[in-house]
Design a protein around this motif. Structure first.
Motif, short mmCIF file in Angstrom:
data_model
loop_
_atom_site.label_atom_id
_atom_site.label_comp_id
_atom_site.label_asym_id
_atom_site.label_seq_id
_atom_site.Cartn_x
_atom_site.Cartn_y
_atom_site.Cartn_z
N LEU A 116 0.83 -1.21 0.00
CA LEU A 116 0.00 0.00 0.00
C LEU A 116 0.86 1.25 0.00
O LEU A 116 1.96 1.27 0.57
CB LEU A 116 -0.89 0.01 1.25
CG LEU A 116 -1.87 -1.16 1.40
CD1 LEU A 116 -2.60 -1.05 2.74
CD2 LEU A 116 -2.88 -1.18 0.26
N ASP A 117 0.36 2.31 -0.61
CA ASP A 117 1.08 3.59 -0.67
C ASP A 117 0.83 4.35 0.64
O ASP A 117 0.04 5.29 0.70
CB ASP A 117 0.61 4.41 -1.87
CG ASP A 117 1.36 5.74 -2.00
OD1 ASP A 117 2.28 5.99 -1.20
OD2 ASP A 117 1.02 6.51 -2.92
N LEU A 118 1.52 3.91 1.69
CA LEU A 118 1.31 4.57 2.98
C LEU A 118 2.06 5.90 3.06
O LEU A 118 1.71 6.75 3.87
CB LEU A 118 1.70 3.63 4.12
CG LEU A 118 0.82 2.36 4.23
CD1 LEU A 118 1.16 1.58 5.49
CD2 LEU A 118 -0.67 2.70 4.20
N VAL A 119 3.04 6.10 2.18
CA VAL A 119 3.67 7.42 2.09
C VAL A 119 2.61 8.43 1.67
O VAL A 119 2.39 9.46 2.32
CB VAL A 119 4.84 7.43 1.09
CG1 VAL A 119 5.36 8.85 0.89
CG2 VAL A 119 5.96 6.52 1.56
N GLY A 120 1.90 8.10 0.58
CA GLY A 120 0.85 8.99 0.09
C GLY A 120 -0.28 9.17 1.10
O GLY A 120 -0.93 10.20 1.13
#
Lengths: 480, 435
Positions: free
Chosen positions: A193-197
């Motif tokens: 998952l794009d947890l940075v975003g």
């Protein structure tokens, strides 16, 4: 607020963890931290800590968990929506002493910074390399990159270059269980998952960011900066809509109306035409090979929309002065009235003529003077409502007018915040912008990261304990 | 009551070409025509504990791990409308099932585009593009899928519809579900509708190509491109048999290891200037033969830039037993290409070298050798500075670790999010990073 003896205990434990020089607990010291640039609501933290390392942050969070004390991160305190307001007191984690630029990597086009690095420091550190850091909020001389990550900050040049999240490759964060986790890094497309975003723009409610990998951008070869003068606001907003509609994406496209121009001119003496109803500040950048063509096309569109005059910045110095005037516009508002407050609405760009007319109409109806300076190319308006805070009747009218403007943004298919955030200020609008199921999904996301709710309690979502600030008093704001 | 609803769906059932769906253990496929139908289907599945496989164009069914649990296919083909296209705002709202080629056609009529490429655009859907966060060569100049999604509607694992973002290009209200769902492979929610910001179509789109003698040469040129006066939209390193005799590209110089191809897009004036400038920069770095591939080929017989862009787009779907993708700091690309070649001389490679992505197509692997090569050699090599994942494979028994790499410390937090959005673990089970 905590009991006196447990407060002493908390402060003592924190001093053991991060050192005596990095903890404040005297009442007079804490007053500095009772609000950010959203000054309506104030509350003092019980203790302020200045961690020097990620491990410090982790130790502080573990202690807060142990003692069941709320904690809230803070950068430079330039936030305009009260994101770092310490609701319920507790520990404020001020990240301004984690202020090192850890790496500048030109070959791989990234930089690694600690959260307390001031936005402008990074661009200054990159001078001479041919690269820069693109997000440029007007408060960039003061605001920190950690704070920019929390609010997903924009700025004039994000029209072409994108906002903070578009330039964030990776984050190190201290999670609510005290673990230190790196999400992403100096590469694109980390798996999963794009947890940075997801963390960018979460307003410090999901984790405390302690390190940031940012993409740096190539400097444009050339730039053309235009000042376009209009005799009517309608023609100016039409020109904005026409430029975007023609498929031209300027680097920046800003508008100032007559009201704000008077203040800006008095403050900076640029030579703005004071009889004009509106001016546009339009910048195109990129390859020299295409610049004049694009500039000429913009001039043509503006003239068709009714521009009375087009001036081009003669040199870099004049361009800088023009931008200084724009970015300092809010600082100049003090010349117009004792107090002011602004909104951060967004509308589809074609709705700019409509929303500006409505703002004028609303101002007239409430007998509130409103001036405008904003990121026109993005449809991100910043109407400034002028008033005298000594007059309670004016205050009520300003609050009502501000709310009506934001309601109109929602009705026009827009949003109540383009770059400042929800914080505590706009919590009451969340239910107008989103359905109950949308808000419930957001609560679930928060629960995944922040299950006990000790991190930044009562922010962003209109849930238990966070019904928003009952505004009885509009605020005076700094830079936008 | 339930039977009645199924009756309604029956009219809308779109049994997809079974060949596409062979790789999924589906008991049935349904294709609701509205988001409400999607929500109802997921709710029913949630109550029954039935896995749900969201289906777009079926072009990425070999992406990720193979599905094992029998479930229903939830096709988005009934939701394929353009909902709202205010072209002058440069945004579009479309349903997830719209085909990429159809979306591109609509946008091109207004001289706009979504500059994200994916193979098989006549089949692949917008929802699939978002769910896989696919991206191609143009990412260097135009960015990634996550940069374009500004609004999203979806149905979570309980069957509850929700949305995030909006229809304006700048918006920080609430958590960013656009980012959370982009690249989530349908494991948190079934994406039903997406709002995109758009870009104007560039007037011209050309490529500049040169053979590179060896990987040191390649790295020297790639490092030089960091300071090029031009603004490339793609920086590609192409190596291996799949590219050797590629007819749309200039012939490989004998003895050269591969080609460097740079995409240049903009106005006619910009593109002409950039092509000359880049050719000069390369010649000054001792590159003898630099070829400009025009989008207006003389005589109309030679394949032009459009053909090359298509080849670049379609590399990952070429004949292969295994397709790998590494994500690295760009400076590590050439060293990693060297590791890939050491693993198998027959490997074909396309690196989005400016962005640090390497795709490798292995035609065949001796059985039993795969996990050794992947886990023992290549993955550790990538893990020192990035990740190595499996993009597609026909090999049945790859492990989650082989396919998705070691996610490490972020994984428990991904699980925590998954638990909140799909508590019974029914959405696209088994295929993504979640065990």
């Amino acid at each position: 607020m905590m009991l006196a003896e447990s407060l002493v205990f908390l402060a003592e434990r924190l001093r053991e963890l991060v050192g005596v020089d990095n903890v404040l607990s005297a009442h007079s010291d804490l007053m500095v931290y009772e609000c950010d640039a959203f000054v309506i609501e104030k509350n003092s933290p019980d203790v302020v800590v200045f961690p020097r390392t990620s491990e410090h942050v982790a130790a502080v969070i573990k202690l807060c968990n142990e003692l069941n004390v709320p904690y809230v991160p803070r950068g430079a305190g330039t936030g305009l929506a009260g994101g770092s307001l310490p609701i319920g007191g507790g520990v404020m984690i001020v990240l301004t002493r984690m202020n090192q630029i850890l790496e500048l990597n030109l070959r791989d086009r990234y930089a690694v910074v600690q959260p307390g690095v001031v936005n402008l420091w990074l661009t200054n550190a990159l001078k001479g390399t041919g690269y820069h850091y693109a997000p440029d909020p007007s408060s960039q001389g003061a605001c920190t990159i950690g704070g920019n990550v929390a609010t997903n900050s924009g700025g004039p040049h994000t029209l072409k270059y994108g906002v903070t999240v578009n330039h964030t490759l990776g984050l190190e964060a201290v999670m609510t269980d005290g673990s230190i986790v790196q999400f992403g890094g100096p590469y694109e497309d980390a798996p999963g998952l794009d947890l940075v975003g997801t963390l960018v723009g979460s307003e410090g409610t999901l984790a405390v960011v302690t390190k940031i990998w940012v993409r740096i951008s190539r400097n444009p070869e050339g730039v053309r900066t235009l000042l376009v003068v209009f005799d009517s606001v309608d023609s100016a907003t039409q020109a904005i809509s026409d430029v975007i509609g023609a498929g031209i994406v300027p680097a920046a496209l800003e508008m100032m109306d007559q009201g704000i121009l008077a203040a800006v001119e008095a403050a900076y003496h640029f030579g703005f035409p004071l009889d004009a109803e509106a001016v546009l500040l339009i910048e195109v950048d990129g390859l020299e090979a295409g610049l004049d063509e694009r500039r000429d096309r913009i001039i043509e569109i503006c003239r068709q929309a009714g521009a009375r005059e087009v001036r081009q910045a003669r040199d870099a110095q004049e361009r800088l002065k023009l931008w200084k005037s724009r970015k300092g516009a809010f600082a100049a508002v003090g010349r117009l009235s004792p107090s002011y407050c602004t909104q951060d609405g967004v509308v589809p760009r074609t709705k700019l003529p409509h929303i500006l007319r409505r703002i004028r109409e609303i101002g007239g109806r409430y007998n509130v003077r409103i001036v405008n300076v904003f990121h026109a190319g993005d449809g991100n308006i910043h109407p400034i409502l002028l008033f005298d805070e000594r007059d309670p009747a004016q205050i009520q009218r300003v609050l009502a007018a501000g709310h009506e403007i934001l309601e109109e943004c929602i009705a026009s298919g827009g949003s109540v915040t383009g770059e400042h955030g929800i914080g505590v200020e706009k919590i009451s609008f969340m239910a107008k912008l989103f359905a109950p199921d949308d808000v419930a999904a957001m609560e679930r996301l928060r629960t995944a990261f922040n299950p006990r709710g000790l991190l930044s309690p009562a922010k962003m979502l209109p849930t238990a304990g966070a019904c928003g600030v009952e505004q009885v008093h509009p605020g005076r704001r700094a830079a936008v | 009551m339930k039977g009645l609803r199924l009756e309604v769906w029956k009219d809308q059932i779109d049994i997809m070409a079974s060949s596409n769906l062979d790789s999924l253990p589906l008991s049935q496929t349904i294709a609701p025509a509205e988001q409400a139908g999607v929500a109802e289907a997921v709710r029913a599945a949630f109550e029954a504990g039935t896995p749900v496989y969201p289906l777009g164009g079926g072009t990425s069914l070999d992406y990720g791990l193979p599905a094992r649990q029998t479930g229903i296919g939830l096709s988005l083909s009934g939701l394929a409308r353009v909902v709202d296209y205010p072209a002058r705002d440069m945004t579009v709202t479309a349903e997830a099932g719209i085909r990429l080629s159809e979306l591109a056609r609509v946008l091109a009529a207004e001289r706009q585009w979504l500059p994200i490429e994916a193979p098989q655009p006549d089949e692949a859907t917008l929802g699939g593009l978002v769910a896989t966060a696919w991206g191609g060569a143009r990412r260097y100049g135009w960015g990634r899928m996550r940069d374009y999604v500004i609004g999203i509607s979806a149905v979570d694992g309980r069957g509850t519809p929700f949305k995030g973002g909006g229809r304006v290009v700048k918006n920080v209200a609430g958590y960013d579900f656009c980012k959370l769902l982009t690249g989530s492979l349908g494991t948190l929610a079934v994406i039903t509708q997406v709002t995109l910001k758009l870009k104007p179509l560039p007037e011209r789109s050309i490529l500049v190509c040169a053979s590179v003698g060896d990987l040191d040469d390649a790295e020297r040129l790639l490092a030089g491109l960091v300071q090029t006066a031009t603004t490339p939209s793609a920086i590609e390193l192409l190596v291996g048999p799949a590219w050797r005799d590629e007819p749309s590209l200039p012939p490989l110089v004998p003895g050269a290891i591969g080609r460097l191809v740079v995409g240049l897009e903009g106005t006619a004036g910009e593109v002409t200037w950039m092509a000359e400038t880049l050719a000069q920069e390369w010649r000054s770095q001792k590159m003898a033969e630099v070829t400009i591939i025009s989008d207006e080929p003389a005589g109309g017989t030679a394949p032009g830039a459009a053909t090359v862009w298509t080849r670049l787009r379609d590399f990952s779907i070429g004949e292969a037993e295994l397709v790998l993708k590494a994500v690295l700091p760009p400076s590590r690309v050439c060293a990693f290409v060297s590791r890939l070649l050491a693993a198998d001389r027959q490997v074909s490679i396309q690196a989005h070298a400016g962005s640090g992505l390497v795709m490798a197509r292995f035609p065949q692997f001796a059985a039993g050798d795969i996990s050794k090569k992947l886990l023992g050699d290549l993955q550790p090599a990538a893990a020192s500075s990035g990740y190595l994942t499996v993009l597609a494979s026909s090999i049945p028994d790859l492990t989650r670790q082989s396919v998705w790499g070691g996610i490490g410390a972020p994984l428990p937090w991904m699980h925590a999010v998954k638990q909140q959005f799909d508590p019974r673990g029914l959405l696209n089970p088994g295929r993504f990073v979640f065990a």
